[in-house]
Design a protein around this motif. Structure first.
Motif, PDB file in Angstrom:
ATOM      1  N   PRO A  72       0.790  -1.244   0.000  1.00 41.86           N
ATOM      2  CA  PRO A  72       0.000   0.000   0.000  1.00 41.86           C
ATOM      3  C   PRO A  72       0.816   1.285   0.000  1.00 41.86           C
ATOM      4  O   PRO A  72       0.314   2.317  -0.453  1.00 41.86           O
ATOM      5  N   VAL A  73       2.070   1.264   0.481  1.00 42.13           N
ATOM      6  CA  VAL A  73       2.840   2.504   0.448  1.00 42.13           C
ATOM      7  C   VAL A  73       3.150   2.891  -0.996  1.00 42.13           C
ATOM      8  O   VAL A  73       3.130   4.076  -1.365  1.00 42.13           O
ATOM      9  N   LEU A  78       1.525   6.064  -5.927  1.00 40.40           N
ATOM     10  CA  LEU A  78       1.002   6.124  -7.300  1.00 40.40           C
ATOM     11  C   LEU A  78      -0.289   6.924  -7.361  1.00 40.40           C
ATOM     12  O   LEU A  78      -0.506   7.717  -8.288  1.00 40.40           O
ATOM     13  N   ALA A  79      -1.164   6.723  -6.362  1.00 35.56           N
ATOM     14  CA  ALA A  79      -2.432   7.439  -6.354  1.00 35.56           C
ATOM     15  C   ALA A  79      -2.224   8.934  -6.136  1.00 35.56           C
ATOM     16  O   ALA A  79      -2.812   9.765  -6.832  1.00 35.56           O
ATOM     17  N   LEU A 131      -2.856  -1.206  -4.394  1.00 27.21           N
ATOM     18  CA  LEU A 131      -3.533  -0.072  -5.017  1.00 27.21           C
ATOM     19  C   LEU A 131      -4.869   0.240  -4.344  1.00 27.21           C
ATOM     20  O   LEU A 131      -5.290   1.393  -4.281  1.00 27.21           O
ATOM     21  N   PHE A 132      -5.529  -0.775  -3.829  1.00 24.54           N
ATOM     22  CA  PHE A 132      -6.881  -0.595  -3.294  1.00 24.54           C
ATOM     23  C   PHE A 132      -6.872  -0.089  -1.853  1.00 24.54           C
ATOM     24  O   PHE A 132      -7.555   0.891  -1.518  1.00 24.54           O
ATOM     25  N   THR A 390       1.972   3.909   4.449  1.00 24.94           N
ATOM     26  CA  THR A 390       3.035   3.722   5.430  1.00 24.94           C
ATOM     27  C   THR A 390       2.480   3.121   6.715  1.00 24.94           C
ATOM     28  O   THR A 390       3.117   2.266   7.354  1.00 24.94           O
ATOM     29  N   TRP A 391       1.291   3.567   7.092  1.00 25.98           N
ATOM     30  CA  TRP A 391       0.623   3.012   8.270  1.00 25.98           C
ATOM     31  C   TRP A 391       0.408   1.506   8.098  1.00 25.98           C
ATOM     32  O   TRP A 391       0.631   0.725   9.014  1.00 25.98           O
ATOM     33  N   PHE A 392      -0.005   1.112   6.890  1.00 25.25           N
ATOM     34  CA  PHE A 392      -0.213  -0.308   6.634  1.00 25.25           C
ATOM     35  C   PHE A 392       1.120  -1.067   6.553  1.00 25.25           C
ATOM     36  O   PHE A 392       1.142  -2.289   6.720  1.00 25.25           O
ATOM     37  N   CYS A 393       2.218  -0.354   6.304  1.00 23.62           N
ATOM     38  CA  CYS A 393       3.525  -1.009   6.309  1.00 23.62           C
ATOM     39  C   CYS A 393       3.835  -1.590   7.687  1.00 23.62           C
ATOM     40  O   CYS A 393       4.509  -2.621   7.803  1.00 23.62           O
TER      41      CYS A 393
END
Length: 465
Positions: A72-73, A78-79, A131-132, A390-393
């Motif tokens: 997700p990072v 990309l988003a 990406l989601f 980054t939080w999801f990292c």
């Protein structure tokens, strides 16, 4: 568009419920696959499984879930920089649907390449999730203007949607796998992902308007009238420090919590007495306890926070409470291991597991939706999706650690692992309480009772990111 320009439902913008429905079915897809992944890997090949050892299966589970939370990072970057959040969600959803349907391919179609197809399917799921995942959460925060006190409640509703999907996943995928084989469970996951995409494609323009279309970095440059990136202010630096520090504690929490999909899943399958009369409760059904408890307790906990009013705990204190509940959950698992008395042929009562999931759920409610909301309060708009990623990292690191810990159950034994996690969580909770005042100071009023930002001097800047 924000909450003030949209028609509302139950006091919230209707876009919230669109995003909630999109995430519900995406999480159904994710948890349907997760509920049966380790069981599929360790089942005998004659039953349609891959026949792996428990250690190998849990190692793969840790790597897979770690990558799911690491990508997700990059998806957030990309988003923010190129795709925009809405386009990222659609691309990510399509990739995840391909991944689930690849896992569901009948063995007769892919023999002798079943293992290759399995890895390809996981690869699509990992990239698509990157990406989601960060972008759907970020758009929830964008529905509300700065200082809107409905934001935490919105993330609670959003989180309930996630867990409705999770509840349905364990029941539907688990039941389908029992009656029709593991591939049927993966097929259910793929169908759920398609439903999520259809909801987003059909209703996004109507209920979200322009939210998530333009990349955040480009939007900020356009609104500022500058072609150069703006440097971080002193307040933004302090708030980013809070995100970093809280992320470290998140690793500890999820490393314990994510034993649910690995070690606790195996424990429920092999070492738990699951009989109720003549009926044997499927092991996959235990994966639905957590979302069921969340759906029941989330509204109650939201009422408690609201009634506390000015006495409502800060986010660091809520995180400390989460650590305490996690520790209590593993005390229940220690009880299960002690009931076995070191004899793995003895089956522990399933009520120890029910108690563990109950306390873990309380901990999750004190940490996960609060953390998502906190990111949208603290992160600068141009870095919102990146910081969410980054939080999801932190979850990525935690899931890898969870798999590593669980894979050593054969060496250390369940009692040592469950007890070690309980002690670690308790110590982390105490440390959070001790440093909570400094973290609240660094937030600069982001959670109410504001400390005037002007005191910090917004003219102080750091190098641009």
């Amino acid at each position: 568009m924000n909450a003030n320009t949209q028609s509302s439902w139950l006091g919230h913008p209707r876009g919230l419920f669109l995003l909630c429905g999109t995430e519900l079915w995406e999480r159904f897809s994710f948890y349907a696959m997760r509920a049966i992944l380790v069981l599929y890997l360790t089942d005998k090949t004659i039953n349609g499984g891959l026949g792996w050892t428990t250690q190998d299966a849990l190692n793969l589970y840790g790597i897979y879930t770690g990558l799911v939370y690491l990508t997700p990072v990059f998806g957030g970057w990309l988003a923010d920089s190129f795709l925009g959040q809405r386009r990222s969600i659609i691309i990510g959803g399509a990739l995840m649907a391909i991944g689930q349907f690849t896992l569901a391919l009948p063995n007769s179609f892919i023999d002798p390449y079943e293992l290759h197809a399995f890895y390809v399917g996981l690869g699509f799921l990992i990239v698509g999730n990157g990406l989601f995942k960060p972008n759907i959460s970020t758009m929830v925060g964008q529905l509300y203007g700065e200082g809107d006190n409905r934001r935490d409640g919105a993330f609670t509703i959003f989180y309930m949607g996630i867990n409705i999907g999770s509840l349905l996943a364990g029941l539907i995928a688990g039941t389908a796998s029992i009656h029709y084989g593991w591939k049927a469970g993966f097929l259910c996951a793929g169908i759920g992902m398609l439903i999520s995409m259809v909801i987003q494609l059909v209703f996004a323009q109507r209920f979200l308007g322009s939210i998530g279309i333009e990349p955040a970095a480009q939007k900020q440059l356009r609104e500022s009238g500058s072609n150069e990136k703006q440097p971080l202010t002193a307040i933004e630096r302090d708030r980013l420090k809070v995100i970093v520090v809280m992320s470290l504690f998140v690793i500890i929490f999820w490393a314990g919590f994510e034993q649910a999909g690995g070690l606790m899943n195996i424990y429920s399958q092999q070492y738990t007495d699951r009989m109720i009369g003549a009926f044997e409760v499927p092991a996959a059904w235990f994966q639905s306890l957590n979302p069921m408890f969340i759906i029941i307790m989330a509204p109650l906990l939201a009422v408690v926070w609201r009634r506390l009013d000015d006495n409502e705990p800060s986010s660091p204190i809520k995180f400390a409470m989460a650590m305490g509940f996690l520790a209590l959950g593993f005390v229940c698992m220690v009880g299960a291991a002690m009931q076995q008395g070191g004899d793995m042929s003895v089956k522990a009562s399933m009520w120890w597991l029910v108690g563990a999931y109950f306390f873990h759920t309380l901990g999750e409610l004190c940490l996960s939706p609060i953390g998502l909301s906190l990111i949208t309060k603290l992160a600068p708009l141009r870095l919102m999706s990146v910081m969410m990623g980054t939080w999801f990292c932190a979850n990525a690191v935690a899931n890898y650690v969870a798999g590593f810990i669980g894979s050593h159950v054969g060496d250390a034994g369940p009692l040592a692992i469950f007890g070690g996690i309980a002690v670690t969580a308790g110590v982390a909770g105490v440390l959070l309480v001790l440093c909570s005042s400094k973290l609240v100071e660094w937030m600069h009023g982001a959670e109410g009772n504001p400390v005037s930002a002007r005191k910090v001097g917004e003219e102080s800047t750091a190098p641009a990111l």
